[in-house]
Design an enzyme around this catalytic site. Sequence first.
Site, PDB file in Angstrom:
ATOM      1  CE  LYS A   1     -17.186 -27.367  74.266  1.00 45.91           C
ATOM      2  NZ  LYS A   1     -17.976 -28.601  74.613  1.00 45.91           N
TER       3      LYS A   1
ATOM      4  CD  GLU B   1      -4.094 -36.074  78.703  1.00 41.21           C
ATOM      5  OE1 GLU B   1      -4.339 -37.197  78.203  1.00 41.21           O
ATOM      6  OE2 GLU B   1      -4.733 -35.591  79.638  1.00 41.21           O
TER       7      GLU B   1
ATOM      8  CB  CYS C   1      -6.333 -39.449  79.978  1.00 38.21           C
ATOM      9  SG  CYS C   1      -5.456 -38.377  81.151  1.00 38.21           S
TER      10      CYS C   1
ATOM     11  CD  GLU D   1      -9.059 -43.464  75.369  1.00 38.99           C
ATOM     12  OE1 GLU D   1      -8.490 -42.980  76.369  1.00 38.99           O
ATOM     13  OE2 GLU D   1      -9.389 -42.785  74.378  1.00 38.99           O
TER      14      GLU D   1
END
Length: 504
Positions: free
Chosen positions: A196, A272, A306, A408
Amino acid sequence: MPTQTTPSTATSQFPAPGRTTRTIQNLIGGVAVDGVRTFDKFDPVDGSLVARVHEAGPEQVDLAVAAARAAFEGPWGRTSIAERARVLRRIADAVERHAEDLVAAEVGDTGKPETLARDLDVARAAANFRSFADTVAGAGLDSYLTELPDGRNALNYAVRKPLGVVAVIVPWNLPLLLLTWKLAPALASGNTVVVKPSEETPSSAALLAEILAEAGVPEGVVNVVHGFGAGSAGEALTRHPGIDGVTFTGETSTGSAIMRAVSPRVRPVSFELGGKNAAVVFADADLELATAGLARSTFLNTGQVCLCTERIYVERSVFDDVASALAEQARRLRLGRPQDAATTTGPLISQAHRQKVRSYLDLALEEGATVLAGGGVPSLGGDLDGGSWIEPTLWTGLDNSHRTVREEIFGPVAALIPFDTEEEAVALANDTDYGLAAVTWTTDLTRGHRVAQRMRVGMSWVNTWYLRDLRSPFGGVGLSGIGREGGRHSLEFYTEPTNVCVQL
């Protein structure tokens, strides 16, 4: 029953670059399948419509899982390790043959510079398949000769078995790189998969599925369903009883939702997730090397990695020098069309994400930040002003108590904060709920080793950033994830060991 058409070539859904609006379907059992509806994909460079994508509903997800199960229980599930390694190497060769098609797909979805897509995303895609071909071909497990009380022996040895049908859920920032980072070990281990992709980046996954067929991957081994998360293909996939494991890279909140979805069936997960990564610059660092490295770790891919740095702690005696040099690096970045060789920095992925990043820029000012560089939306002129552009931004005047230093942001932004001692620097860097990556800049390698090992992260660099050995463990702690990927660490997720005991 949904409309179905069979793809004919590895680029059947991807005409030559231009303004033609593409249609991207789901790929299930080797067949292109319509969804329950379509949604629009816009170019982040100028806001134009580039694709209409078929959103998979529960029926299409059922078909994809069934196709993957049939392929797993068919010949693919009995393929030898040597043959799977050969398949992965053929895939790597096919990726390289279609490199420019993949660059076009990746650039069309993300707006990143062509040079970055070619040198990072597509190059790593091929490397991922070759690396895991080597890993699976050389992997082994423990064996023990056990001495029994009666003087006889028993042989204990372990064998790996694939999980089965794995859901692979991929983010939008490095869509091809991270898809292949998961797909390669899943296939190497003998699994079948349902992919996906992010709704923001459907193109390279759809194209890769066609390339896999060209490389000889059997129908149903890799299936692709498009859509969103909650209430769409993502939720249907993670809740599906036919899924044996889920691997996901993306936001921490989405990882939590996936954990809730799989918990009733106790399925394994590999995550992750997000990061609020720190860099520490000591006064003895090579400041030219450090500022160049910080510019890369802060602004690569418009800060949408990331592993990117959002918190920069600098020893006070060199703080002004580093701040000035890094601000100059930010001002030298060139925003522009991805095809322009002078372009260093692309747009953010979408208008919605730009609004999120802008809200943090406004919040930083409310919290008392002083802007060193950037801080706003650039005016690039013409149709580019319809894109999702943001200025590379640096600020000072904040500390770890402020939201912009704790949450973040996932854009080309970073806060610079002074420190006085090594102990303080380590404490500041570790003062976060995340724990993905950190960088230490120093010419004292004894200190470098010491500080790097004290960072509460999964990956800790010294005098470099994003330098990877694909056999080494990749992942985070805290809100940054569960499990490790890379080399044998990936095989540990995608397989289950069975111990065989034979009395001799």
